[in-house]
Every structure is written in C-alpha cells, then in structure tokens.
Design a protein around this motif. Structure first.
Motif, PDB file in Angstrom:
ATOM      1  N   ASP A 135       0.889  -1.343   0.055  1.00  0.00           N
ATOM      2  CA  ASP A 135       0.184  -0.135  -0.018  1.00  0.00           C
ATOM      3  C   ASP A 135       0.880   1.207   0.079  1.00  0.00           C
ATOM      4  O   ASP A 135       0.560   2.150  -0.774  1.00  0.00           O
ATOM      5  N   GLY A 136       2.125   1.251   0.805  1.00  0.00           N
ATOM      6  CA  GLY A 136       2.951   2.434   0.706  1.00  0.00           C
ATOM      7  C   GLY A 136       3.284   2.801  -0.705  1.00  0.00           C
ATOM      8  O   GLY A 136       3.612   3.753  -0.921  1.00  0.00           O
ATOM      9  N   LEU A 137       3.939   1.535  -1.201  1.00  0.00           N
ATOM     10  CA  LEU A 137       4.580   1.889  -2.544  1.00  0.00           C
ATOM     11  C   LEU A 137       3.393   2.420  -3.580  1.00  0.00           C
ATOM     12  O   LEU A 137       3.730   3.248  -4.257  1.00  0.00           O
ATOM     13  N   LEU A 139       0.701   4.233  -2.878  1.00  0.00           N
ATOM     14  CA  LEU A 139       0.232   5.583  -2.043  1.00  0.00           C
ATOM     15  C   LEU A 139       1.309   6.275  -2.562  1.00  0.00           C
ATOM     16  O   LEU A 139       1.200   7.554  -2.870  1.00  0.00           O
ATOM     17  N   GLY A 140       2.905   6.060  -2.437  1.00  0.00           N
ATOM     18  CA  GLY A 140       3.810   6.846  -2.801  1.00  0.00           C
ATOM     19  C   GLY A 140       3.841   7.289  -4.298  1.00  0.00           C
ATOM     20  O   GLY A 140       4.022   8.403  -4.760  1.00  0.00           O
ATOM     21  N   LEU A 141       3.401   6.410  -5.115  1.00  0.00           N
ATOM     22  CA  LEU A 141       3.495   6.462  -6.620  1.00  0.00           C
ATOM     23  C   LEU A 141       2.374   7.561  -6.939  1.00  0.00           C
ATOM     24  O   LEU A 141       2.482   8.401  -7.592  1.00  0.00           O
ATOM     25  N   ILE A 142       1.229   7.301  -6.339  1.00  0.00           N
ATOM     26  CA  ILE A 142      -0.149   8.036  -6.426  1.00  0.00           C
ATOM     27  C   ILE A 142       0.380   9.450  -6.095  1.00  0.00           C
ATOM     28  O   ILE A 142      -0.002  10.479  -6.657  1.00  0.00           O
ATOM     29  N   VAL A 143       0.946   9.888  -5.022  1.00  0.00           N
ATOM     30  CA  VAL A 143       1.140  11.088  -4.314  1.00  0.00           C
ATOM     31  C   VAL A 143       2.127  11.761  -5.263  1.00  0.00           C
ATOM     32  O   VAL A 143       2.308  13.078  -5.288  1.00  0.00           O
ATOM     33  N   TYR A 144       3.345  11.226  -5.635  1.00  0.00           N
ATOM     34  CA  TYR A 144       4.354  11.702  -6.391  1.00  0.00           C
ATOM     35  C   TYR A 144       3.947  12.725  -7.342  1.00  0.00           C
ATOM     36  O   TYR A 144       4.360  13.764  -7.548  1.00  0.00           O
TER      37      TYR A 144
END
Length: 172
Positions: A135-137, A139-144
C-alpha cells in the motif's frame, strides 16, 4: 580581550511562524526542483506505511532511500509525519492486502514450537508489514505526480511574476 556574548532574544510565537514560513520557502525553492521534493515526500509516506510492525525501525530506512533516489530529507520527514496522520484508517487496508498476498498456511519447524498467542501476533504483524509495503508503494506513486505537478505550477507562476516585475522596472 574577550567580549561578552550577546544574550539571546526571548522566544516569541510570531518568530516561530516566520521560521516555518522560511523553511517552507526553502523547501519549495529546493535546488533539486519539484521532482526532488515530491520524491522525498513519497519516500516518507512509503516508509511510514510499514513502520508500526517494525517497531519504528523502518524510520531509519528513510535516509538511505533519500540518498539513493535523490529525494529531499525535509520533504521525506514531512511525508513521514503526514503518513502518521493517515495510518490508522489505512491499517485496516494493510491487513486485508497482506492477508490476500500472504499464504494462508506457513509451515515451519520453529512456528510449531511457538505458543499460539505469539504465532497469532507474528502472523498479524507480518500481514500488516506486507500490506503496508504494498500500500505504501502504491500510495507513494499516486502522491508523487500531483505534488510534482503542483510544485512545477508554483515555480512557473513565480517565474512569470518575476518576469512581469522585471519588465515593469525596466525603463521603456
């Protein structure tokens, strides 16, 4: 001859606001640009999503990731704090994702020797960890990308404003 040290000013609340604004401006105008700041924020958010099952030791993963991926440490710490705010609602999702990805039965000699409560605790934390990494991976890609685009837009507007001011100051 030695001169006396100048006494420090008293703590003032408005000076804290100025300090935060100064740090914000430094972050926005970072030398590496919007990509560096967005990468740092994404790294901090990614690492926070699996910090709880690692008893906080995942925090130390921020620094090598920032170095390798060329992100901003300040933005990574801000992303880490933001991740703390949203962690509780996401922890349910982490458990579900971890349960889907992990096998239902893990066989091993040492697992049969553990008491039932410890076995359940390890399996639960393992689900949180695996789900948190996935999920963190994501979420990190979505937010970047939105952060990067917003910072690029901010830089462009600032550049246009400076250009207009420069044209106004120059004599015709």
């Amino acid at each position: 001859m030695r001169t006396a040290a100048k006494p420090r000013d008293k703590f003032r609340l408005h000076s804290m606001g100025r300090w935060f604004k100064y740090k914000y401006v430094l972050l926005i105008r970072a030398k590496g640009g919007p990509a560096m700041v967005a990468m740092g924020f994404s790294i901090g958010l990614f690492v926070e999503m699996f910090t709880l099952p690692t008893a906080g030791l995942a925090f130390f993963l921020i620094f090598p990731l920032v170095y390798v991926l060329r992100g901003s440490v300040a933005a990574a710490l801000i992303g880490f704090v933001f991740g703390k705010v949203i962690y509780i609602p996401f922890s349910f999702l982490h458990r579900e994702v971890g349960g889907l990805v992990m096998p239902h039965r893990i066989n091993g000699q040492w697992l049969q020797m553990l008491p039932h409560w410890l076995d359940s605790f390890i399996r639960f934390n393992l689900k949180l960890f695996v789900g948190g990494v996935i999920d963190g991976l994501v979420l990190g890609l979505i937010v970047y990308f939105p952060i990067r685009w917003a910072l690029e837009w901010f830089h462009q507007k600032r550049k246009e404003k400076r250009q207009r001011r420069k044209e106004q100051l120059l004599p015709s």
